[in-house]
Design a protein around this motif. Structure first.
Motif, PDB file in Angstrom:
ATOM      1  N   ILE A  21     -45.820   2.340  20.342  1.00 46.66           N
ATOM      2  CA  ILE A  21     -45.282   3.698  20.423  1.00 46.66           C
ATOM      3  C   ILE A  21     -45.916   4.508  19.297  1.00 46.66           C
ATOM      4  N   LEU A  22     -46.526   5.614  19.647  1.00 45.98           N
ATOM      5  CA  LEU A  22     -47.220   6.495  18.703  1.00 45.98           C
ATOM      6  C   LEU A  22     -46.399   7.759  18.531  1.00 45.98           C
ATOM      7  N   ILE A  23     -46.016   8.059  17.283  1.00 48.11           N
ATOM      8  CA  ILE A  23     -45.256   9.271  16.981  1.00 48.11           C
ATOM      9  C   ILE A  23     -46.150  10.177  16.152  1.00 48.11           C
ATOM     10  N   GLU A  24     -46.658  11.224  16.778  1.00 49.72           N
ATOM     11  CA  GLU A  24     -47.610  12.137  16.139  1.00 49.72           C
ATOM     12  C   GLU A  24     -47.396  13.528  16.732  1.00 49.72           C
ATOM     13  N   ASP A  25     -47.144  14.529  15.870  1.00 46.51           N
ATOM     14  CA  ASP A  25     -46.830  15.865  16.389  1.00 46.51           C
ATOM     15  C   ASP A  25     -48.068  16.698  16.717  1.00 46.51           C
ATOM     16  N   ASP A  26     -49.218  16.366  16.150  1.00 40.30           N
ATOM     17  CA  ASP A  26     -50.439  17.104  16.463  1.00 40.30           C
ATOM     18  C   ASP A  26     -50.971  16.660  17.828  1.00 40.30           C
ATOM     19  N   PHE A  27     -51.046  17.599  18.779  1.00 36.32           N
ATOM     20  CA  PHE A  27     -51.387  17.248  20.151  1.00 36.32           C
ATOM     21  C   PHE A  27     -52.763  16.608  20.266  1.00 36.32           C
ATOM     22  N   ALA A  46     -46.799   7.728  23.896  1.00 42.50           N
ATOM     23  CA  ALA A  46     -47.040   8.721  22.853  1.00 42.50           C
ATOM     24  C   ALA A  46     -45.962   9.799  22.892  1.00 42.50           C
ATOM     25  N   VAL A  47     -45.383  10.095  21.730  1.00 38.71           N
ATOM     26  CA  VAL A  47     -44.348  11.129  21.625  1.00 38.71           C
ATOM     27  C   VAL A  47     -44.680  12.033  20.446  1.00 38.71           C
ATOM     28  N   GLY A  48     -44.090  13.241  20.474  1.00 33.94           N
ATOM     29  CA  GLY A  48     -44.439  14.226  19.463  1.00 33.94           C
ATOM     30  C   GLY A  48     -43.357  14.564  18.464  1.00 33.94           C
ATOM     31  N   ASN A  49     -42.153  14.002  18.646  1.00 36.83           N
ATOM     32  CA  ASN A  49     -41.062  14.320  17.732  1.00 36.83           C
ATOM     33  C   ASN A  49     -39.989  13.235  17.796  1.00 36.83           C
ATOM     34  N   GLY A  50     -38.984  13.395  16.953  1.00 35.65           N
ATOM     35  CA  GLY A  50     -37.940  12.392  16.877  1.00 35.65           C
ATOM     36  C   GLY A  50     -37.095  12.295  18.129  1.00 35.65           C
ATOM     37  N   LYS A  51     -36.836  13.411  18.790  1.00 36.16           N
ATOM     38  CA  LYS A  51     -36.043  13.394  20.014  1.00 36.16           C
ATOM     39  C   LYS A  51     -36.743  12.600  21.103  1.00 36.16           C
ATOM     40  N   GLU A  52     -38.037  12.833  21.269  1.00 34.65           N
ATOM     41  CA  GLU A  52     -38.803  12.086  22.271  1.00 34.65           C
ATOM     42  C   GLU A  52     -38.878  10.609  21.901  1.00 34.65           C
ATOM     43  N   PHE A  53     -38.945  10.325  20.597  1.00 34.71           N
ATOM     44  CA  PHE A  53     -38.952   8.942  20.145  1.00 34.71           C
ATOM     45  C   PHE A  53     -37.654   8.249  20.546  1.00 34.71           C
ATOM     46  N   ASP A  54     -36.515   8.893  20.310  1.00 35.14           N
ATOM     47  CA  ASP A  54     -35.221   8.300  20.659  1.00 35.14           C
ATOM     48  C   ASP A  54     -35.144   7.980  22.146  1.00 35.14           C
ATOM     49  N   GLN A  55     -35.628   8.904  22.969  1.00 32.71           N
ATOM     50  CA  GLN A  55     -35.581   8.697  24.412  1.00 32.71           C
ATOM     51  C   GLN A  55     -36.433   7.505  24.823  1.00 32.71           C
ATOM     52  N   ASN A  70     -45.032  13.738   8.731  1.00 30.41           N
ATOM     53  CA  ASN A  70     -44.611  15.132   8.854  1.00 30.41           C
ATOM     54  C   ASN A  70     -44.333  15.489  10.316  1.00 30.41           C
ATOM     55  N   LEU A  71     -43.114  15.169  10.755  1.00 31.22           N
ATOM     56  CA  LEU A  71     -42.693  15.470  12.118  1.00 31.22           C
ATOM     57  C   LEU A  71     -41.788  16.697  12.121  1.00 31.22           C
ATOM     58  N   PRO A  72     -41.706  17.423  13.232  1.00 32.81           N
ATOM     59  CA  PRO A  72     -40.963  18.692  13.231  1.00 32.81           C
ATOM     60  C   PRO A  72     -39.453  18.556  13.086  1.00 32.81           C
ATOM     61  N   ASP A  73     -38.862  17.426  13.537  1.00 32.38           N
ATOM     62  CA  ASP A  73     -37.405  17.328  13.545  1.00 32.38           C
ATOM     63  C   ASP A  73     -36.854  16.126  12.784  1.00 32.38           C
ATOM     64  N   ILE A  74     -37.721  15.311  12.212  1.00 36.30           N
ATOM     65  CA  ILE A  74     -37.274  14.167  11.426  1.00 36.30           C
ATOM     66  C   ILE A  74     -38.398  13.753  10.482  1.00 36.30           C
ATOM     67  N   ASN A  75     -38.018  13.235   9.338  1.00 37.69           N
ATOM     68  CA  ASN A  75     -39.005  12.734   8.387  1.00 37.69           C
ATOM     69  C   ASN A  75     -39.472  11.355   8.832  1.00 37.69           C
ATOM     70  N   GLY A  76     -40.782  11.142   8.827  1.00 37.55           N
ATOM     71  CA  GLY A  76     -41.314   9.860   9.261  1.00 37.55           C
ATOM     72  C   GLY A  76     -40.848   8.689   8.416  1.00 37.55           C
ATOM     73  N   PHE A  77     -40.566   8.936   7.138  1.00 33.04           N
ATOM     74  CA  PHE A  77     -40.036   7.871   6.284  1.00 33.04           C
ATOM     75  C   PHE A  77     -38.653   7.433   6.777  1.00 33.04           C
ATOM     76  N   GLU A  78     -37.839   8.410   7.136  1.00 34.35           N
ATOM     77  CA  GLU A  78     -36.501   8.106   7.649  1.00 34.35           C
ATOM     78  C   GLU A  78     -36.605   7.337   8.968  1.00 34.35           C
ATOM     79  N   LEU A  79     -37.554   7.737   9.795  1.00 35.46           N
ATOM     80  CA  LEU A  79     -37.751   7.056  11.070  1.00 35.46           C
ATOM     81  C   LEU A  79     -38.170   5.604  10.843  1.00 35.46           C
ATOM     82  N   ALA A  80     -39.034   5.377   9.877  1.00 35.14           N
ATOM     83  CA  ALA A  80     -39.452   4.006   9.545  1.00 35.14           C
ATOM     84  C   ALA A  80     -38.271   3.163   9.097  1.00 35.14           C
ATOM     85  N   ARG A  81     -37.389   3.755   8.307  1.00 33.64           N
ATOM     86  CA  ARG A  81     -36.208   3.022   7.842  1.00 33.64           C
ATOM     87  C   ARG A  81     -35.307   2.627   9.015  1.00 33.64           C
TER      88      ARG A  81
END
Length: 261
Positions: A21-27, A46-55, A70-81
């Motif tokens: 799963i790739l989380i990257e906001d730059d298209f 491939a997803v572009g933000n935290g909401k799409e990642f959750d889904q 640097n994601l638009p709706d969540i910090n990538g560090f928090e997502l890693a945790r």
């Protein structure tokens, strides 16, 4: 992407490709990396933000997560945790942030590798392959029991007591989660079975809710000086690795829930 080599590797076909799963906001970056990884025989979501990642994360199973910071709706560090605390998915941070403090925070939050942009495509391919290989190898190892004194769970008071005697009071969801794991005698419990035991009806949508309950339970235990022996078994579920006694109104019952060796 100017340093991303698009040469396709010659590899032996595999029946079970590594799931990424790739989380990257730059298209453009997301599309370029996705195409390259797929050409190298990875199964990529491939997803572009935290909401799409959750889904995606709530309905699919992955081996490795490649996470931008640097994601638009969540910090990538928090997502890693979140990923590291609730799954056994490998984590590769992929970011333009190159400072030492950022690297240290990435590893502290659970990242296995920290790569910086612009990334070399070949390096990313080998990083994913090696990380996924180590994770899959660990999954094939038998579930290990943690030896030592038993934990105790008071079903009436909804309290968990550590072998050292420290107690924490559990919420209803936390209690149901712990009780289900204890009743399975150390066997691995799937997300679906755990969701049903916790009272969730739509297990596909409530997968993230299970993770949230588990995070709160771990945090509550750590605040009390405990480290819960609840482990994630990649692509299978969860298990309680220590012995746990289930108490009744009259005290500790003779039945003791112990994990399988």
């Amino acid at each position: 992407m100017n340093k991303l080599s698009m040469a396709v590797k010659n590899s032996t076909p595999v029946t079970d490709p590594v799931r990424v799963i790739l989380i990257e906001d730059d298209f453009d970056m997301r599309q370029g990396l996705t195409d390259f990884l797929r050409l190298n025989a990875f199964a990529v979501t491939a997803v572009g933000n935290g909401k799409e990642f959750d889904q995606a994360f709530g309905t699919e199973t992955f081996d490795v997560a490649v996470v931008d910071v640097n994601l638009p709706d969540i910090n990538g560090f928090e997502l890693a945790r979140v990923i590291s605390e609730t799954t056994n998915v490998g984590i590769i941070m992929l970011t333009a942030r190159t400072m030492r403090d950022d690297r240290l925070r990435g590893y502290a939050e659970g990242a296995n590798l920290y790569l910086t942009k612009p990334v070399d495509g070949d390096e990313l391919v080998y990083a994913i392959k090696n990380l996924a290989g180590r994770i899959k190898q660990s999954v094939t190892s038998p579930v290990q029991r943690e030896h030592g004194p038993n934990w105790a769970y008071d079903r009436v008071a909804q309290r968990l007591v550590s072998p050292q005697g420290t107690a924490v009071t559990l919420s209803g969801r936390e209690a149901r989660l712990l009780l289900k794991l204890a009743e399975e005698h150390g066997k691995v419990v799937s997300r679906t079975a755990l969701a049903h035991a916790m009272g969730y009806q739509d297990t596909s949508l409530e997968s993230r809710s299970i993770d949230a309950v588990l995070r709160r339970l771990r945090s509550k235990a750590r605040d009390a000086g405990m480290e819960l022996p609840i482990h994630v078994v990649h692509a299978l579920g969860f298990h309680f690795a220590g012995g746990i006694e289930l108490s009744t109104p009259s005290g500790i019952s003779p039945r003791c829930s112990r994990p399988m060796v």
